[in-house]
Design a protein around this motif. Structure first.
Motif, PDB file in Angstrom:
ATOM      1  N   ARG A 119      -9.042  -6.874 -13.575  1.00 37.74           N
ATOM      2  CA  ARG A 119      -7.664  -6.810 -13.889  1.00 37.74           C
ATOM      3  C   ARG A 119      -7.037  -5.924 -12.784  1.00 37.74           C
ATOM      4  N   ARG A 120      -5.454  -6.266 -12.905  1.00 35.73           N
ATOM      5  CA  ARG A 120      -4.719  -5.614 -11.822  1.00 35.73           C
ATOM      6  C   ARG A 120      -4.143  -4.771 -12.570  1.00 35.73           C
ATOM      7  N   ALA A 121      -3.978  -3.258 -11.910  1.00 34.80           N
ATOM      8  CA  ALA A 121      -3.338  -2.220 -12.650  1.00 34.80           C
ATOM      9  C   ALA A 121      -2.461  -1.583 -11.736  1.00 34.80           C
ATOM     10  N   LEU A 122      -1.078  -0.858 -12.000  1.00 34.80           N
ATOM     11  CA  LEU A 122      -0.588  -0.168 -11.155  1.00 34.80           C
ATOM     12  C   LEU A 122      -1.147   1.111 -10.815  1.00 34.80           C
ATOM     13  N   PHE A 123      -1.077   1.467  -9.424  1.00 35.48           N
ATOM     14  CA  PHE A 123      -1.928   2.480  -9.042  1.00 35.48           C
ATOM     15  C   PHE A 123      -1.079   3.668  -8.163  1.00 35.48           C
ATOM     16  N   VAL A 124       0.089   3.993  -8.599  1.00 33.39           N
ATOM     17  CA  VAL A 124       0.777   4.895  -7.933  1.00 33.39           C
ATOM     18  C   VAL A 124       1.289   5.833  -9.149  1.00 33.39           C
ATOM     19  N   ASN A 125       1.445   7.014  -8.548  1.00 37.34           N
ATOM     20  CA  ASN A 125       1.549   8.229  -9.528  1.00 37.34           C
ATOM     21  C   ASN A 125       2.405   9.329  -8.847  1.00 37.34           C
ATOM     22  N   MET A 126       3.507  10.057  -9.815  1.00 38.42           N
ATOM     23  CA  MET A 126       4.528  10.690  -9.455  1.00 38.42           C
ATOM     24  C   MET A 126       3.946  12.134  -8.619  1.00 38.42           C
ATOM     25  N   LEU A 127       2.545  12.386  -8.931  1.00 35.19           N
ATOM     26  CA  LEU A 127       2.159  13.751  -8.557  1.00 35.19           C
ATOM     27  C   LEU A 127       1.416  13.637  -7.420  1.00 35.19           C
ATOM     28  N   PHE A 128       0.788  12.514  -6.731  1.00 36.58           N
ATOM     29  CA  PHE A 128      -0.005  12.416  -5.608  1.00 36.58           C
ATOM     30  C   PHE A 128       0.806  11.198  -4.600  1.00 36.58           C
ATOM     31  N   THR A 129       1.424  10.423  -5.042  1.00 36.57           N
ATOM     32  CA  THR A 129       1.917   9.363  -4.111  1.00 36.57           C
ATOM     33  C   THR A 129       3.319   9.921  -3.565  1.00 36.57           C
ATOM     34  N   THR A 130       3.170   9.787  -2.241  1.00 37.87           N
ATOM     35  CA  THR A 130       4.226  10.083  -1.448  1.00 37.87           C
ATOM     36  C   THR A 130       5.293   9.244  -0.939  1.00 37.87           C
ATOM     37  N   ARG A 131       4.646   7.905  -0.677  1.00 37.53           N
ATOM     38  CA  ARG A 131       5.609   6.863  -0.145  1.00 37.53           C
ATOM     39  C   ARG A 131       5.015   5.682  -0.049  1.00 37.53           C
ATOM     40  N   ILE A 132       5.669   4.601  -0.147  1.00 36.95           N
ATOM     41  CA  ILE A 132       5.067   2.999   0.050  1.00 36.95           C
ATOM     42  C   ILE A 132       5.181   2.772   1.405  1.00 36.95           C
ATOM     43  N   LEU A 133       4.090   2.514   2.102  1.00 39.48           N
ATOM     44  CA  LEU A 133       3.951   2.134   3.461  1.00 39.48           C
ATOM     45  C   LEU A 133       4.642   0.721   3.888  1.00 39.48           C
ATOM     46  N   ASP A 134       5.150   0.739   5.170  1.00 39.64           N
ATOM     47  CA  ASP A 134       5.496  -0.552   5.715  1.00 39.64           C
ATOM     48  C   ASP A 134       6.901  -1.020   5.274  1.00 39.64           C
ATOM     49  N   VAL A 135       7.596  -0.229   4.612  1.00 42.11           N
ATOM     50  CA  VAL A 135       8.883  -0.777   3.934  1.00 42.11           C
ATOM     51  C   VAL A 135       9.897   0.483   4.313  1.00 42.11           C
ATOM     52  N   PRO A 136      11.038  -0.085   4.093  1.00 44.63           N
ATOM     53  CA  PRO A 136      12.296   1.146   4.574  1.00 44.63           C
ATOM     54  C   PRO A 136      12.199   2.352   3.541  1.00 44.63           C
ATOM     55  N   ASP A 137      12.771   3.397   4.002  1.00 49.85           N
ATOM     56  CA  ASP A 137      12.295   4.572   3.028  1.00 49.85           C
ATOM     57  C   ASP A 137      13.245   4.304   1.662  1.00 49.85           C
ATOM     58  N   GLU A 138      14.269   3.689   1.937  1.00 53.41           N
ATOM     59  CA  GLU A 138      15.100   3.457   0.987  1.00 53.41           C
ATOM     60  C   GLU A 138      14.405   2.491  -0.325  1.00 53.41           C
TER      61      GLU A 138
ATOM     62  N   TYR B 165       0.742  -1.144   0.032  1.00 53.95           N
ATOM     63  CA  TYR B 165      -0.110  -0.013  -0.075  1.00 53.95           C
ATOM     64  C   TYR B 165       0.869   1.316  -0.009  1.00 53.95           C
ATOM     65  N   ALA B 166       0.369   2.333  -0.433  1.00 54.74           N
ATOM     66  CA  ALA B 166       1.043   3.638  -0.740  1.00 54.74           C
ATOM     67  C   ALA B 166       0.410   4.686  -0.115  1.00 54.74           C
ATOM     68  N   GLU B 167       0.704   5.709   0.464  1.00 50.35           N
ATOM     69  CA  GLU B 167       0.304   6.988   0.979  1.00 50.35           C
ATOM     70  C   GLU B 167       0.208   8.060  -0.285  1.00 50.35           C
ATOM     71  N   HIS B 168      -0.968   8.537  -0.487  1.00 50.13           N
ATOM     72  CA  HIS B 168      -1.372   9.551  -1.167  1.00 50.13           C
ATOM     73  C   HIS B 168      -1.680  10.759  -0.919  1.00 50.13           C
ATOM     74  N   ASP B 169      -1.245  11.961  -1.124  1.00 52.78           N
ATOM     75  CA  ASP B 169      -1.462  13.280  -0.718  1.00 52.78           C
ATOM     76  C   ASP B 169      -1.520  14.743  -1.504  1.00 52.78           C
ATOM     77  N   TRP B 170      -2.046  15.695  -1.306  1.00 51.10           N
ATOM     78  CA  TRP B 170      -2.302  16.597  -1.993  1.00 51.10           C
ATOM     79  C   TRP B 170      -1.468  17.904  -1.945  1.00 51.10           C
ATOM     80  N   ILE B 171      -0.891  17.931  -0.627  1.00 50.61           N
ATOM     81  CA  ILE B 171      -0.134  19.210   0.031  1.00 50.61           C
ATOM     82  C   ILE B 171       1.049  19.576  -0.863  1.00 50.61           C
ATOM     83  N   ASP B 172       1.761  18.668  -1.413  1.00 51.11           N
ATOM     84  CA  ASP B 172       2.763  19.262  -2.320  1.00 51.11           C
ATOM     85  C   ASP B 172       2.328  19.321  -3.689  1.00 51.11           C
ATOM     86  N   SER B 173       1.417  19.200  -4.043  1.00 56.58           N
ATOM     87  CA  SER B 173       0.604  19.685  -5.488  1.00 56.58           C
ATOM     88  C   SER B 173      -0.245  20.754  -5.334  1.00 56.58           C
TER      89      SER B 173
END
Length: 311
Positions: A225-244, A184-192
């Motif tokens: 069907r399965r589709a990728l659902f992360v994007n560089m405008l609103f996705t901030t990070r993938i959760l529950d994994v190391p930052d790197e 899972y990933a976090e999505h936010d609007w603050i930086d856009s």
């Protein structure tokens, strides 16, 4: 345990055929279209649709075929449509509840009608949408889709591109698909949107629109069907994994979805209307026409909460 990235770690380092299926049942014989003509723009995504007047009273059989075409091609393009805002709104409303965008009243000068967003770009307001994204993934229920109508187009440039997120997922290395399936990933609007808004508006809206959690791989509610659902405008990070690892996974996925084999490109003309499935594709508005003028009216349709592989 940290994930061991495959070799080569960058999907762009792989060369050769990238062949994806347009639909999940690509090998099965599918019925044709009787109420419309669909001319594919690329092997997997995009079709120019003929035989349909969006200003008309579309009957149930035509709407059924349009829905099937939308699910098959993800992006439908209608040329030479002599319609205004009222007809555009009527067509969009056939697909679901219209979405009222809470931020455009702050970020688009003069914007007051928030279910029809006018994207007017010129010498004083250059285009800023040239980043791959799904619409409003910072919301708990991102858009179902959008209807975009060309009002005024530059002499050249200002194209819109879409990328097929089914194809992007299907053509990931198998071990990478297995890695991202449960994430899972976090999505936010603050930086856009937040950057273009006065601080008091950000403060007022923040409790209503906190950061949200969506699956990295979305299961489409209609096609399965399965589709990728992360994007560089609103996705901030993938959760529950190391930052790197989060940063490297996102970098790899973002570069992967930019491959031209997953994309279609539309050159606008006055009277052109595009309708796309926000659940299965990303889009990008080329900002290569400044200081010329480009005016679009967009209506978004409310969607549902994304569901991941595990349900």
């Amino acid at each position: 345990m940290a994930y061991v990235f495959p070799t080569p770690i960058d999907p762009l380092a792989a060369y050769g055929p990238l062949i994806a299926a347009r639909t999940a049942d690509a090998d099965d014989e599918k019925p044709g279209y009787e109420r419309l003509v669909a001319e594919p723009m690329t092997p997997t995504i995009g079709a120019e649709v003929g035989g349909v007047r969006l200003s008309g009273d579309l009957d149930g059989a035509t709407m059924d075929e349009l829905r099937r075409a939308l699910l098959e091609f993800k992006v439908l393009v209608f040329r030479d449509q002599d319609i205004g805002r009222d007809e555009q709104r009527a067509f969009a409303s056939r697909w679901g509840e219209l979405e009222r965008h809470p931020f455009f009243v702050y970020t688009q000068p003069g914007q007051t009608d928030v279910d029809v967003v006018t994207l007017a770009k010129d010498a004083a307001a250059p285009g800023m949408e040239n980043n791959w994204h799904h619409d409003i993934t910072w919301h708990a229920t991102p858009s179902f889709g959008a209807v975009l109508r060309a009002v005024e187009v530059p002499p050249v440039g200002g194209d819109t591109l879409w990328a097929d997120m089914y194809a992007a997922y299907d053509l990931l290395p198998e071990d990478l698909r297995e890695r991202v399936d449960p994430l899972y990933a976090e999505h936010d609007w603050i930086d856009s949107f937040g950057r273009a808004m006065p601080p008091e508006a950000v403060e007022a809206l923040r409790p209503t629109f906190p950061a949200v959690r969506h699956p990295v791989v979305r299961v489409h509610p209609e096609t399965g069907r399965r589709a990728l659902f992360v994007n560089m405008l609103f996705t901030t990070r993938i959760l529950d994994v190391p930052d790197e690892e989060s940063a490297e996974l996102l970098r790899m996925l973002y570069r992967h979805v930019q491959r031209p084999e997953f994309q279609c490109r539309l050159r606008w003309r006055p009277g052109t209307v595009a309708f796309w499935d926000n659940r299965s594709c990303q889009h990008y508005a080329s900002s290569d026409y400044h200081p010329a003028r480009r005016v679009m009216d967009r209506i978004s349709i409310a969607g549902d909460r994304p569901v991941g592989v595990a349900g």
